[in-house]
Design an enzyme around this catalytic site. Structure first.
Site, short mmCIF file in Angstrom:
data_model
loop_
_atom_site.label_atom_id
_atom_site.label_comp_id
_atom_site.label_asym_id
_atom_site.label_seq_id
_atom_site.Cartn_x
_atom_site.Cartn_y
_atom_site.Cartn_z
N SER A 1 10.01 6.04 -3.08
CA SER A 1 9.50 5.54 -4.35
C SER A 1 8.05 5.92 -4.64
O SER A 1 7.58 5.78 -5.77
CB SER A 1 9.63 4.01 -4.37
OG SER A 1 8.83 3.41 -3.36
N SER B 1 9.80 5.65 1.75
CA SER B 1 9.16 5.88 0.45
C SER B 1 7.79 6.54 0.50
O SER B 1 7.23 6.88 -0.54
CB SER B 1 9.05 4.56 -0.33
OG SER B 1 10.31 4.17 -0.79
N LYS C 1 -0.92 3.42 -5.30
CA LYS C 1 0.42 3.14 -5.81
C LYS C 1 0.42 1.83 -6.60
O LYS C 1 -0.25 0.87 -6.22
CB LYS C 1 1.42 3.07 -4.64
CG LYS C 1 2.88 2.97 -5.07
CD LYS C 1 3.81 3.02 -3.86
CE LYS C 1 5.27 2.89 -4.26
NZ LYS C 1 6.18 2.96 -3.09
#
Length: 485
Positions: free
Chosen positions: A153, A177, A78
Site C-alpha cells: 500500500s 506494503s 505516508k
C-alpha cells in the site's frame, strides 16, 4: 545531476561545507514535484509554506557541531502516519479533511533530527491493497513506466523516492506494503522487527502486524533513517525495550562465513522465472564474496496467505469500527436515525476493498465461526513463526524474491481480489512471524520493470540484513539505475 542522486552522508558534507543550503534541498524537491507529479501522483498533500520556512530556519544553523546526518533532509510521509496540523487522510474519503492535533512518534523523532516534511504520500485506502489503485482519491503510477502500478500500500512512498521527488520516505508494512512497492519501484524498503519502531500515531489497520519503516535509494540511507526512528516508546504498548545498535557500523561489505537459507517454497509454484533467476544470480554474487547457502523449508508458508487475510481483516474490522460518523471523519447527510448514520456514513466513506475486508473480518469473528477461522488462523500463525525460528537456529539470514513477478499494468488485477492478494505471498510470512526484512533492487524483468531481493533476519537483527543488503548492493550496479521519467 539531481542533488538527490547523492547519499545522505554526501549531502551532509555538502551542507557542512556550505556548498549547498537546506533551501536548495527543499527547492530541489518541490521543483521535481512540479515537473513530474501530474504523471506520478505520489503526493496527496504538500506542505510548501512550512517546509520553506523550516529550511530558512535551518540554513542559519548550517555548520553547527550538533547537526546530525539527517539535518535538512527532505522526507515524504505516508498518509496514515499522523502529522500535527497537516492533513492525514489514509487516502480515504472517510478522513478527507482530518487534521491531526499531534505528531506520530516517528514524526517527532524526525523533527528532532531536523528533517523537513515535504508532504503526505498517496497509498491504498487504510493501507489495504497491493497496487495503490485502492486510493480514495487517485492512483499513483510507477515512475519506471506510467502504465504500471507502483505497488502498495506504500505506493506513493516508493514512487516518490524512485521519481526523485524526495530523498527518502516513511511507509508502513502490514503484509508487505513497504517491501513490495520498493521492489516494484527499484528502491530499498525495510520492514523492521515488530516493536522496533513505535506505532504511536500510525492509523491502525491490523495492530499485531503493522510496522512503520523507511524507503530510500540506498541501503546506507535506509540505515540512517531506521537509526533515527527506532527505539522504545512509552506511548506504544507494543514497542520493544531492546537496545538499538549502530546499524552503520556493520556496513563493511564483509559477508564471509555468512550462512544463507533459501526456502524452496520461495522459488517454487507461483513464483515467476524472472524472480527465481534474479535470486539465484544474487546468491552467486554473495557466494563469490564468501557466503554459503543451502535450500531449506518453511513448510507452513503455504497457509500464510489465508492466515494473514483472516487475521488482518479481523483486526481491521475492529479497528475501523471507530469510523461511524459520530466523532470524526465524514458524516452522511442521508440520515433519519442513528442506524442510518452508522450505515450510510460507512457505506459512503469507505471504498470497496476496505468494505470487503471489514465484512470478511466481521464474519471470521462472529459467534459460531470464531474457532473455525480466527482461532485456527492464530494457531497457524504460531506454526509459521516456529518455522522461522527453526531455520534461524542454523542460518544467519533467509533470502528469496520480494515478489513473484515484476510490477503489473494498471487495471490488470484490480477487479480480481484473489489474484491481487497473491502478490504478497512472499512478504506476508515475515509479518506473521514479526521478523525484519529488506527489499533491495536485484535486476529487471522482460518488461524492463525492477525486481527485488528480499533478505530476512532474526528478531531485532536488522544490523545483519543491512550488512548483507549493503554488501550485495555495492557488488552490483542495480542501485545506480534510475527511472527515466
Amino acid at each position: 545531476m539531481s542533488l538527490f542522486d547523492h547519499s545522505v552522508s554526501e549531502l551532509h558534507k555538502k551542507l557542512n561545507n556550505k556548498e549547498i543550503s537546506v533551501t536548495d534541498l527543499v527547492e530541489e524537491s518541490y521543483k521535481r514535484i512540479a515537473d513530474v507529479e501530474d504523471n506520478v501522483k505520489a503526493f496527496l498533500t504538500l506542505d510548501e509554506e512550512n517546509a520553506r520556512a523550516k529550511a530558512k530556519e535551518l540554513d542559519a544553523k548550517i555548520g553547527a557541531e550538533d547537526n546530525g546526518l539527517l539535518f535538512g533532509m527532505p522526507i515524504g510521509v505516508k498518509d496514515n502516519i499522523v502529522t500535527n496540523g497537516l492533513r492525514t487522510t489514509c487516502a480515504s474519503k472517510m478522513l478527507a479533511n482530518f487534521d491531526p492535533i499531534y505528531d506520530a512518534t516517528v514524526v517527532q523523532k524526525l523533527k528532532a533530527a531536523d528533517t523537513i516534511t515535504i508532504g503526505k504520500l498517496n497509498m491504498d485506502e487504510f493501507a489495504m491493497g497491493s497496487s495503490n489503485e485502492n486510493s480514495g482519491f487517485y492512483a499513483t503510477k510507477n515512475p519506471w513506466n506510467l502504465d504500471y502500478v507502483p505497488g502498495g500500500s506504500s505506493g506513493g512512498s516508493a514512487a516518490a523516492v524512485a521519481a526523485g521527488e524526495v530523498l527518502f520516505s516513511l511507509g508502513s508494512d502490514t503484509g508487505g506494503s513497504i517491501r513490495q512497492p520498493a521492489a516494484y519501484c527499484g528502491v530499498v524498503g525495510l520492514k523492521p522487527t515488530y516493536g522496533r519502531v513505535s506505532r504511536y500515531g500510525l492509523v491502525a489497520f491490523a495492530s499485531s502486524l503493522d510496522q512503520i519503516g523507511p524507503i530510500t535509494r540506498t541501503v546506507e540511507d535506509n540505515a540512517y533513517l531506521l537509526q533515527a526512528i527506532s527505539g522504545l516508546d512509552r506511548m506504544d504498548a507494543t514497542s520493544a525495550n531492546v537496545e538499538v545498535g549502530n546499524y552503520l557500523a556493520g556496513l563493511t561489505g564483509d559477508v564471509k562465513g555468512l550462512r544463507i537459507a533459501v526456502p524452496k517454497e520461495y522459488l517454487g509454484e507461483g513464483v515467476g522465472e524472472e524472480a527465481r533467476e534474479s535470486v539465484l544470480a544474487a546468491l552467486k554474487v554473495l557466494e563469490g564474496m564468501g557466503a554459503t547457502w543451502e535450500e531449506v523449508s518453511l513448510p507452513h508458508s503455504k497457509y500464510a496467505l489465508a492466515t494473514y487475510y483472516l487475521l488482518s481483516s479481523s483486526e481491521a474490522s475492529a479497528n475501523l469500527s471507530r469510523f461511524d460518523g459520530v466523532r470524526y471523519g465524514v458524516r452522511s447527510d442521508n440520515v433519519n436515525n442513528l442506524m442510518d448514520l452508522y450505515k450510510n456514513t460507512r457505506s459512503e466513506g469507505f471504498g470497496d476493498e476496505v468494505k470487503r475486508r471489514i465484512m470478511l473480518g466481521t464474519f471470521a469473528l462472529s459467534s459460531g465461526y470464531y474457532d473455525a477461522y480466527y482461532k485456527k488462523a492464530q494457531q497457524v500463525r504460531t506454526l509459521i513463526k516456529n518455522d522461522f525460528e527453526n531455520v534461524f537456529a542454523n542460518y544467519d539470514v533467509i533470502i528469496g524474491p520480494t515478489t513473484p513477478t515484476p510490477a503489473f499494468k494498471v487495471g490488470e488485477k484490480v477487479d480480481d481480489p484473489m489474484t491481487m492478494y497473491a502478490n504478497d505471498i512472499l512478504t506476508i510470512p515475515v509479518n506473521l512471524a514479526g521478523v525484519p526484512a529488506i527489499s533491495v533492487p536485484c535486476g529487471f524483468g522482460a518488461n524492463n520493470m525492477p525486481l527485488g531481493l528480499q533478505i530476512i533476519g532474526k528478531h531485532f537483527d536488522e544490523a545483519t540484513i543491512y550488512r548483507v543488503a549493503h554488501a550485495f548492493e555495492q557488488a552490483t550496479d542495480h542501485h545506480t539505475k534510475k527511472a527515466s521519467l
